[in-house]
Design a protein around this motif. Sequence first.
Motif, PDB file in Angstrom:
ATOM      1  N   ARG A  51     -20.764  40.892  12.757  1.00  0.00           N
ATOM      2  CA  ARG A  51     -20.414  40.079  11.589  1.00  0.00           C
ATOM      3  C   ARG A  51     -21.194  40.561  10.370  1.00  0.00           C
ATOM      4  NH1 ARG A  51     -22.407  35.127  14.008  1.00  0.00           N
ATOM      5  NH2 ARG A  51     -23.485  35.142  12.038  1.00  0.00           N
ATOM      6  N   ALA A  52     -20.576  40.423   9.228  1.00  0.00           N
ATOM      7  CA  ALA A  52     -21.230  40.839   7.989  1.00  0.00           C
ATOM      8  C   ALA A  52     -22.407  39.926   7.686  1.00  0.00           C
ATOM      9  CB  ALA A  52     -20.227  40.808   6.839  1.00  0.00           C
ATOM     10  N   GLY A  53     -23.571  40.524   7.439  1.00  0.00           N
ATOM     11  CA  GLY A  53     -24.758  39.779   7.041  1.00  0.00           C
ATOM     12  C   GLY A  53     -24.980  39.946   5.551  1.00  0.00           C
ATOM     13  N   HIS A  54     -26.263  40.032   5.128  1.00  0.00           N
ATOM     14  CA  HIS A  54     -26.507  40.182   3.691  1.00  0.00           C
ATOM     15  C   HIS A  54     -26.156  41.610   3.259  1.00  0.00           C
ATOM     16  CE1 HIS A  54     -30.368  41.764   5.202  1.00  0.00           C
ATOM     17  NE2 HIS A  54     -30.406  42.437   4.069  1.00  0.00           N
ATOM     18  N   GLY A  55     -25.632  41.701   2.063  1.00  0.00           N
ATOM     19  CA  GLY A  55     -25.178  42.980   1.536  1.00  0.00           C
ATOM     20  C   GLY A  55     -23.892  42.784   0.767  1.00  0.00           C
ATOM     21  N   THR A  56     -23.189  43.874   0.514  1.00  0.00           N
ATOM     22  CA  THR A  56     -21.923  43.837  -0.204  1.00  0.00           C
ATOM     23  C   THR A  56     -20.839  44.403   0.694  1.00  0.00           C
ATOM     24  OG1 THR A  56     -23.031  44.115  -2.316  1.00  0.00           O
ATOM     25  CG2 THR A  56     -20.699  44.642  -2.250  1.00  0.00           C
ATOM     26  N   TRP A  57     -19.754  43.641   0.837  1.00  0.00           N
ATOM     27  CA  TRP A  57     -18.667  44.036   1.734  1.00  0.00           C
ATOM     28  C   TRP A  57     -17.360  44.021   0.950  1.00  0.00           C
ATOM     29  CZ3 TRP A  57     -21.326  45.807   5.550  1.00  0.00           C
ATOM     30  CH2 TRP A  57     -22.555  45.217   5.854  1.00  0.00           C
ATOM     31  N   SER A  58     -17.210  44.961   0.050  1.00  0.00           N
ATOM     32  CA  SER A  58     -15.988  45.035  -0.742  1.00  0.00           C
ATOM     33  C   SER A  58     -15.106  46.134  -0.171  1.00  0.00           C
ATOM     34  CB  SER A  58     -16.326  45.323  -2.208  1.00  0.00           C
ATOM     35  OG  SER A  58     -16.998  46.557  -2.311  1.00  0.00           O
ATOM     36  N   PRO A  59     -13.812  46.082  -0.450  1.00  0.00           N
ATOM     37  CA  PRO A  59     -12.926  47.128   0.069  1.00  0.00           C
ATOM     38  C   PRO A  59     -13.352  48.501  -0.426  1.00  0.00           C
ATOM     39  CG  PRO A  59     -11.653  45.294  -0.792  1.00  0.00           C
ATOM     40  CD  PRO A  59     -13.080  45.049  -1.176  1.00  0.00           C
ATOM     41  N   GLY A  60     -13.594  49.382   0.516  1.00  0.00           N
ATOM     42  CA  GLY A  60     -13.976  50.744   0.159  1.00  0.00           C
ATOM     43  C   GLY A  60     -15.466  50.983   0.094  1.00  0.00           C
ATOM     44  N   ARG A  61     -16.291  49.942   0.012  1.00  0.00           N
ATOM     45  CA  ARG A  61     -17.751  50.107  -0.024  1.00  0.00           C
ATOM     46  C   ARG A  61     -18.392  49.004   0.794  1.00  0.00           C
ATOM     47  NH1 ARG A  61     -20.093  53.481  -3.835  1.00  0.00           N
ATOM     48  NH2 ARG A  61     -18.656  54.195  -5.424  1.00  0.00           N
ATOM     49  N   CYS A  62     -19.154  49.405   1.772  1.00  0.00           N
ATOM     50  CA  CYS A  62     -19.852  48.442   2.619  1.00  0.00           C
ATOM     51  C   CYS A  62     -21.310  48.854   2.708  1.00  0.00           C
ATOM     52  CB  CYS A  62     -19.240  48.410   4.013  1.00  0.00           C
ATOM     53  SG  CYS A  62     -17.513  47.946   4.017  1.00  0.00           S
ATOM     54  N   SER A  63     -22.195  47.985   2.260  1.00  0.00           N
ATOM     55  CA  SER A  63     -23.624  48.267   2.289  1.00  0.00           C
ATOM     56  C   SER A  63     -24.373  47.009   2.677  1.00  0.00           C
ATOM     57  CB  SER A  63     -24.126  48.734   0.921  1.00  0.00           C
ATOM     58  OG  SER A  63     -23.493  49.931   0.547  1.00  0.00           O
ATOM     59  N   GLY A  64     -25.221  47.120   3.676  1.00  0.00           N
ATOM     60  CA  GLY A  64     -26.026  45.974   4.081  1.00  0.00           C
ATOM     61  C   GLY A  64     -26.232  45.921   5.577  1.00  0.00           C
ATOM     62  N   VAL A  65     -26.526  44.726   6.054  1.00  0.00           N
ATOM     63  CA  VAL A  65     -26.848  44.506   7.460  1.00  0.00           C
ATOM     64  C   VAL A  65     -25.689  43.771   8.123  1.00  0.00           C
ATOM     65  CG1 VAL A  65     -28.431  43.323   9.033  1.00  0.00           C
ATOM     66  CG2 VAL A  65     -29.317  44.460   7.000  1.00  0.00           C
ATOM     67  N   ARG A  66     -25.336  44.221   9.307  1.00  0.00           N
ATOM     68  CA  ARG A  66     -24.317  43.547  10.118  1.00  0.00           C
ATOM     69  C   ARG A  66     -24.996  42.975  11.351  1.00  0.00           C
ATOM     70  NH1 ARG A  66     -19.283  44.171   8.107  1.00  0.00           N
ATOM     71  NH2 ARG A  66     -18.332  43.515  10.047  1.00  0.00           N
ATOM     72  N   ASN A  67     -24.697  41.710  11.651  1.00  0.00           N
ATOM     73  CA  ASN A  67     -25.344  41.004  12.752  1.00  0.00           C
ATOM     74  C   ASN A  67     -24.534  41.136  14.031  1.00  0.00           C
ATOM     75  OD1 ASN A  67     -27.386  39.934  11.019  1.00  0.00           O
ATOM     76  ND2 ASN A  67     -25.864  38.513  10.255  1.00  0.00           N
ATOM     77  N   ARG A  68     -25.260  41.415  15.129  1.00  0.00           N
ATOM     78  CA  ARG A  68     -24.648  41.513  16.457  1.00  0.00           C
ATOM     79  C   ARG A  68     -25.502  40.718  17.426  1.00  0.00           C
ATOM     80  NH1 ARG A  68     -23.718  46.715  18.857  1.00  0.00           N
ATOM     81  NH2 ARG A  68     -22.277  45.398  19.973  1.00  0.00           N
ATOM     82  N   PRO A  69     -24.970  40.369  18.591  1.00  0.00           N
ATOM     83  CA  PRO A  69     -25.774  39.619  19.561  1.00  0.00           C
ATOM     84  C   PRO A  69     -27.013  40.382  20.032  1.00  0.00           C
ATOM     85  CG  PRO A  69     -23.459  39.500  20.141  1.00  0.00           C
ATOM     86  CD  PRO A  69     -23.572  40.470  19.006  1.00  0.00           C
ATOM     87  N   ASP A  70     -26.938  41.714  20.104  1.00  0.00           N
ATOM     88  CA  ASP A  70     -28.079  42.486  20.603  1.00  0.00           C
ATOM     89  C   ASP A  70     -28.952  43.053  19.488  1.00  0.00           C
ATOM     90  OD1 ASP A  70     -26.180  44.261  19.702  1.00  0.00           O
ATOM     91  OD2 ASP A  70     -26.520  45.721  21.295  1.00  0.00           O
ATOM     92  N   GLY A  71     -28.750  42.663  18.244  1.00  0.00           N
ATOM     93  CA  GLY A  71     -29.574  43.148  17.142  1.00  0.00           C
ATOM     94  C   GLY A  71     -28.766  43.302  15.866  1.00  0.00           C
ATOM     95  N   GLU A  72     -29.272  44.110  14.950  1.00  0.00           N
ATOM     96  CA  GLU A  72     -28.613  44.310  13.661  1.00  0.00           C
ATOM     97  C   GLU A  72     -28.289  45.780  13.464  1.00  0.00           C
ATOM     98  OE1 GLU A  72     -31.558  42.824  10.935  1.00  0.00           O
ATOM     99  OE2 GLU A  72     -30.635  40.843  10.900  1.00  0.00           O
ATOM    100  N   ASP A  73     -27.224  46.040  12.712  1.00  0.00           N
ATOM    101  CA  ASP A  73     -26.859  47.390  12.285  1.00  0.00           C
ATOM    102  C   ASP A  73     -27.049  47.466  10.780  1.00  0.00           C
ATOM    103  OD1 ASP A  73     -26.047  47.837  14.870  1.00  0.00           O
ATOM    104  OD2 ASP A  73     -23.913  47.956  14.418  1.00  0.00           O
ATOM    105  N   PHE A  74     -27.494  48.629  10.309  1.00  0.00           N
ATOM    106  CA  PHE A  74     -27.557  48.863   8.873  1.00  0.00           C
ATOM    107  C   PHE A  74     -26.476  49.865   8.531  1.00  0.00           C
ATOM    108  CE2 PHE A  74     -28.745  51.090   5.067  1.00  0.00           C
ATOM    109  CZ  PHE A  74     -29.036  50.038   4.222  1.00  0.00           C
ATOM    110  N   VAL A  75     -25.621  49.518   7.548  1.00  0.00           N
ATOM    111  CA  VAL A  75     -24.548  50.412   7.144  1.00  0.00           C
ATOM    112  C   VAL A  75     -24.554  50.579   5.630  1.00  0.00           C
ATOM    113  CG1 VAL A  75     -23.055  49.886   9.105  1.00  0.00           C
ATOM    114  CG2 VAL A  75     -22.837  48.573   7.030  1.00  0.00           C
ATOM    115  N   ALA A  76     -24.217  51.781   5.199  1.00  0.00           N
ATOM    116  CA  ALA A  76     -23.987  52.089   3.788  1.00  0.00           C
ATOM    117  C   ALA A  76     -22.884  53.149   3.779  1.00  0.00           C
ATOM    118  CB  ALA A  76     -25.252  52.591   3.113  1.00  0.00           C
ATOM    119  N   VAL A  77     -21.628  52.692   3.804  1.00  0.00           N
ATOM    120  CA  VAL A  77     -20.503  53.613   3.956  1.00  0.00           C
ATOM    121  C   VAL A  77     -19.497  53.419   2.828  1.00  0.00           C
ATOM    122  CG1 VAL A  77     -20.739  53.773   6.457  1.00  0.00           C
ATOM    123  CG2 VAL A  77     -19.280  52.018   5.496  1.00  0.00           C
TER     124      VAL A  77
END
Length: 196
Positions: A51-77
Amino acid sequence: MAHVTVEGTEVVVRLGLREGLAARRRQVRVPVSALREVHVERSWWRVLRGRAGHGTWSPGRCSGVRNRPDGEDFVAVRAESTVLCLELDAGAPYRRVAVSVPDPERAERAVRAAMPEGDPPEPPDPPPDPPQHRPPLQHEGGTADDHGRPPGVGSRTGSGAGQPPLDDERALRANADRVRREHVVPRRPDGPDEAP
């Protein structure tokens, strides 16, 4: 776009201005010892898990932290870009760091060269097969009928397939107290006796 470098015992991901503002940080540091796997993902949207956590999740740009049951992912794509994925151990600050970089193959080679030599990590054991609550059906290669019953097993729905066969004495005892009535439908007095 982000730039990935290896500095001593750490992999440093320096974010561009837009990614840094969106993710509320300018860089991400992970220890080289926490690296499990490094790979390049051609489809940028496949790295977005959880699930999207703090950050910006706009179409075409995703930057921030995504929450998962086993931890967090960091994405900047960015959309339509190739993404460098760093898979990390459980003790690392993130489970995955996925960033769009200008030359992902070169960044992958640099990070892979910094990884400790030795046995490659073994893939996790596949999950055990779920317990079988019914025998396999015929279309699944088994011998059970459409209700999951193996051959020779009677129905539990009251069809009598699982009952002992009837004998005459049992039938007479069962019907001894039964009152028999003839089922005659009375005719209407005003109606015709025969249909035209």
